[in-house]
Scaffold this motif. Structure first.
Motif, PDB file in Angstrom:
ATOM      1  N   ALA A 286       0.995  -1.070   0.024  1.00 63.83           N
ATOM      2  CA  ALA A 286      -0.080   0.014   0.080  1.00 63.83           C
ATOM      3  C   ALA A 286       0.742   1.160   0.019  1.00 63.83           C
ATOM      4  N   GLN A 287       1.850   1.061   0.802  1.00 67.95           N
ATOM      5  CA  GLN A 287       2.702   2.437   0.669  1.00 67.95           C
ATOM      6  C   GLN A 287       3.460   2.653  -0.624  1.00 67.95           C
ATOM      7  N   ALA A 288       3.923   1.492  -1.335  1.00 66.97           N
ATOM      8  CA  ALA A 288       4.484   1.904  -2.666  1.00 66.97           C
ATOM      9  C   ALA A 288       3.287   2.210  -3.597  1.00 66.97           C
ATOM     10  N   ALA A 289       1.950   1.866  -3.308  1.00 73.87           N
ATOM     11  CA  ALA A 289       1.025   2.533  -4.408  1.00 73.87           C
ATOM     12  C   ALA A 289       0.817   4.074  -4.041  1.00 73.87           C
ATOM     13  N   ILE A 290       0.932   4.296  -2.668  1.00 74.77           N
ATOM     14  CA  ILE A 290       0.626   5.778  -2.109  1.00 74.77           C
ATOM     15  C   ILE A 290       1.828   6.636  -2.834  1.00 74.77           C
ATOM     16  N   ASN A 291       2.992   6.001  -2.686  1.00 74.92           N
ATOM     17  CA  ASN A 291       4.369   6.740  -3.345  1.00 74.92           C
ATOM     18  C   ASN A 291       3.933   7.075  -4.922  1.00 74.92           C
ATOM     19  N   ALA A 292       3.355   5.931  -5.621  1.00 77.15           N
ATOM     20  CA  ALA A 292       3.326   6.247  -6.816  1.00 77.15           C
ATOM     21  C   ALA A 292       2.273   6.977  -7.289  1.00 77.15           C
ATOM     22  N   ARG A 293       1.197   7.183  -6.486  1.00 73.34           N
ATOM     23  CA  ARG A 293       0.151   8.154  -6.761  1.00 73.34           C
ATOM     24  C   ARG A 293       0.661   9.432  -6.529  1.00 73.34           C
ATOM     25  N   HIS A 294       1.441   9.834  -5.378  1.00 76.81           N
ATOM     26  CA  HIS A 294       2.162  10.906  -5.042  1.00 76.81           C
ATOM     27  C   HIS A 294       3.078  11.587  -6.419  1.00 76.81           C
ATOM     28  N   ARG A 295       3.818  10.371  -6.995  1.00 78.41           N
ATOM     29  CA  ARG A 295       4.457  10.892  -7.974  1.00 78.41           C
ATOM     30  C   ARG A 295       3.761  11.454  -9.173  1.00 78.41           C
ATOM     31  N   GLN A 296       2.512  10.832  -9.415  1.00 75.96           N
ATOM     32  CA  GLN A 296       1.887  11.091 -10.558  1.00 75.96           C
ATOM     33  C   GLN A 296       1.201  12.360 -10.436  1.00 75.96           C
ATOM     34  N   GLU A 297       0.856  12.550  -9.147  1.00 74.38           N
ATOM     35  CA  GLU A 297       0.375  13.936  -8.967  1.00 74.38           C
ATOM     36  C   GLU A 297       1.370  15.031  -9.204  1.00 74.38           C
ATOM     37  N   ASP A 298       2.587  14.609  -8.463  1.00 75.33           N
ATOM     38  CA  ASP A 298       3.549  15.732  -8.675  1.00 75.33           C
ATOM     39  C   ASP A 298       3.748  15.819 -10.352  1.00 75.33           C
ATOM     40  N   GLN A 299       4.010  15.041 -10.832  1.00 71.36           N
ATOM     41  CA  GLN A 299       4.210  15.145 -12.504  1.00 71.36           C
ATOM     42  C   GLN A 299       3.205  15.706 -13.020  1.00 71.36           C
ATOM     43  N   ALA A 300       1.825  15.582 -12.686  1.00 71.23           N
ATOM     44  CA  ALA A 300       0.774  16.062 -13.473  1.00 71.23           C
ATOM     45  C   ALA A 300       0.854  17.788 -12.959  1.00 71.23           C
ATOM     46  N   LEU A 301       1.231  17.898 -11.771  1.00 68.54           N
ATOM     47  CA  LEU A 301       1.314  19.368 -11.541  1.00 68.54           C
ATOM     48  C   LEU A 301       2.567  20.049 -12.248  1.00 68.54           C
ATOM     49  N   ALA A 302       3.564  19.413 -12.139  1.00 71.78           N
ATOM     50  CA  ALA A 302       4.772  20.107 -13.094  1.00 71.78           C
ATOM     51  C   ALA A 302       4.471  19.998 -14.513  1.00 71.78           C
ATOM     52  N   ASP A 303       3.836  19.000 -15.044  1.00 73.05           N
ATOM     53  CA  ASP A 303       3.316  19.175 -16.410  1.00 73.05           C
ATOM     54  C   ASP A 303       2.530  20.365 -16.784  1.00 73.05           C
ATOM     55  N   LYS A 304       1.657  20.402 -16.020  1.00 75.80           N
ATOM     56  CA  LYS A 304       0.709  21.560 -16.147  1.00 75.80           C
ATOM     57  C   LYS A 304       1.224  22.934 -15.901  1.00 75.80           C
TER      58      LYS A 304
END
Length: 245
Positions: A222-240
Motif C-alpha cells: 500500500a505504501q508503494a501505491a501511495i508513493n506512486a500516486r504521489h509521484r503521478q500527482e507531482d508530475q501532473a502538476l509539473a506538466d501543467k
C-alpha cells in the motif's frame, strides 16, 4: 607501686565502694577496656589502678591470712595481661560478687582462690553476653517478621493504588479520574457493593491501557501505491505549470 600494695587506703576503698554501687555486668561490659586504658594511661598506671582495686578488696575482708604486697603486684600484672578486652569495672564487679555472694574464705585468702573467683565471674559474664546476643537476635528476627507481614498486608493495597493511576497524557484522563472518584465515593457510602466497585475500577484500569496501534501504518504494497500516486500527482502538476510557462 609497692606502697600502694602494702598500705591500706580508706579513701580509695570508699571511692571503689561508691563506684561499685549499682554496678551491673552490662555497665562493666560497656566500660573502657584494659587495653584502652593501657594505651591512654600507660602500663604502669594501669597496674597501679589494679593494685588499688585489689588492695581495697583485701582490706574489706576480715580474714587474718591474706596475700601480701608481692602477691598483689603479681596478681595485678597478671590481670592486666589476661583480661585485656575486659574493663576495670569488670574486675571491681568480680571482687564485689566474690564478697557479696556468700563466698567462704575460712580465715584465709590465697592468690589461687582470687584467680578462681575472678575466672568464675568472667564465665558468668560470657554466658550473660551470649544470652543477650541471642535475645537481640530473636528480637531482630521477630521485628523483621512483623515488617514482612506488614508489607505483605499492604502490598495488595499498594498494587491497587498503582494500578488505578491514570497517565497524565491519556486523552481521556479527566473523565477516567471523575469516574474513579465517583466509584470510590459510592463505595464508601455503601451505595454500591464492593464487587460492583471493583468491576468499575477494573473498567477504568482497562481504559487506561493504551496498546500500540500499528493498524494506521500502511503495508509495503500500500505504501508503494501511495508513493506512486504521489509521484503521478507531482508530475501532473509539473506538466501543467510547464505547459503554461
Amino acid at each position: 607501686m609497692r606502697e600502694l600494695a602494702s598500705t591500706p587506703n580508706p579513701e580509695a576503698r570508699a571511692l571503689l565502694a561508691e563506684v561499685s554501687v549499682g554496678l551491673t555486668v552490662a555497665q562493666a561490659a560497656a566500660a573502657p577496656k584494659l587495653f584502652q586504658l593501657r594505651h591512654r594511661l600507660g602500663e604502669t598506671v594501669l597496674v597501679k589502678l589494679l593494685v588499688v582495686v585489689l588492695r581495697a578488696f583485701m582490706d574489706s575482708l576480715r580474714v587474718p591470712d591474706k596475700p601480701d604486697a608481692a602477691d598483689i603486684l603479681e596478681l595485678a600484672d597478671t590481670l592486666a595481661h589476661t583480661y585485656t578486652h575486659d574493663s576495670l569495672k569488670d574486675i571491681i564487679l568480680a571482687l564485689k560478687e566474690a564478697r557479696t555472694h556468700g563466698t567462704k574464705f575460712y580465715q584465709s585468702l590465697d592468690v589461687s582462690t582470687l584467680y578462681r573467683l575472678i575466672a568464675e565471674y568472667f564465665t558468668r559474664k560470657a554466658a550473660y553476653l551470649e544470652n543477650r546476643h541471642l535475645d537481640q537476635k530473636a528480637n531482630g528476627a521477630s521485628t523483621q517478621a512483623a515488617d514482612v507481614k506488614l508489607l505483605g498486608d499492604a502490598a495488595p493495597k499498594l498494587l491497587e493504588n498503582v494500578a488505578q493511576q491514570i497517565p497524565a497524557d491519556h486523552p481521556n484522563a479527566e473523565a477516567l479520574r471523575q469516574k474513579l472518584t465517583i466509584t470510590n465515593q459510592k463505595a464508601r457510602r455503601g451505595l454500591i457493593t464492593p464487587l460492583e466497585a471493583e468491576q468499575q475500577r477494573a473498567e477504568v484500569r482497562q481504559a487506561t491501557e493504551r496498546k500500540p496501534r500499528n493498524s494506521w501504518q500502511a503495508s509495503p504494497e500500500a505504501q508503494a501505491a501511495i508513493n506512486a500516486r504521489h509521484r503521478q500527482e507531482d508530475q501532473a502538476l509539473a506538466d501543467k505549470y510547464y505547459v503554461r510557462s
